[in-house]
Design an enzyme around this catalytic site. Sequence first.
Site, mmCIF file in Angstrom:
data_model
loop_
_atom_site.group_PDB
_atom_site.id
_atom_site.type_symbol
_atom_site.label_atom_id
_atom_site.label_comp_id
_atom_site.label_asym_id
_atom_site.label_seq_id
_atom_site.Cartn_x
_atom_site.Cartn_y
_atom_site.Cartn_z
ATOM 1 N N LYS A 89 51.700 43.119 42.792
ATOM 2 C CA LYS A 89 51.841 41.802 42.153
ATOM 3 C C LYS A 89 53.031 41.812 41.181
ATOM 4 C CE LYS A 89 49.025 39.533 38.987
ATOM 5 N NZ LYS A 89 47.678 39.295 38.510
ATOM 6 N N ASP A 108 47.707 35.552 41.868
ATOM 7 C CA ASP A 108 46.942 35.768 40.638
ATOM 8 C C ASP A 108 45.675 34.916 40.730
ATOM 9 O OD1 ASP A 108 47.661 33.173 40.124
ATOM 10 O OD2 ASP A 108 48.320 33.551 38.066
#
Length: 187
Positions: A89, A108
């Site tokens: 991420k 997210d």
Amino acid sequence: MATVLSAQTTDKAVNKVTPRLFETYPTAAALGSANAEQVGELLKAGGLGMYNVKSKNIVKLAAALVQNHAGEVPRSIDALVALPGVGRKTANVVLGVIWGTPDGVVVDTHVLRLAQRLGFTRKNTPEEIEQALCSLFPREDWDPLSHTLIFHGRRVCGAERPACAACGVQTLCPNAFNAEHVGRKAH
Ligand code: SF4
């Protein structure tokens, strides 16, 4: 560094502390050779939680940038995820925002919820949702897609109270006016 610091905290808190951090340690070499306790004090003074762990992480990360990449941020996903404290991420945020070449969609909590509510996927793990979004959208949209979904999730389609009546995509959304229980994390 800001992306790594943002784990389990708000962007607002990170944005408050980073100017002082970068002013005090303006290069990877400066931060990589810093005393982690002093860095922790700076993070603590800026109101950041978990400052002990985070200070150790960013000092290690800066040292690895100096040792392996001449103090520069690398441009490939493989090189980025090999750095301490950098996951997929974080790597994709950096690749998308700095270089404009993400290797995937950043998923997210907002992207996860919105992808389900808007009917892009029925999957519920970040990895599966990322794959689904990468298949549905062209590569050039991957970076703006996650920013758009995050913004929409913050401003309109909140986890507890989605504002469907005021939502601009209400007529396109399969879960409009019935979304409170859609978009939960995998357990
Ligand atoms: S209509 Fe409601 S559930 Fe759908 S995206 Fe808009 S706010 Fe979210």
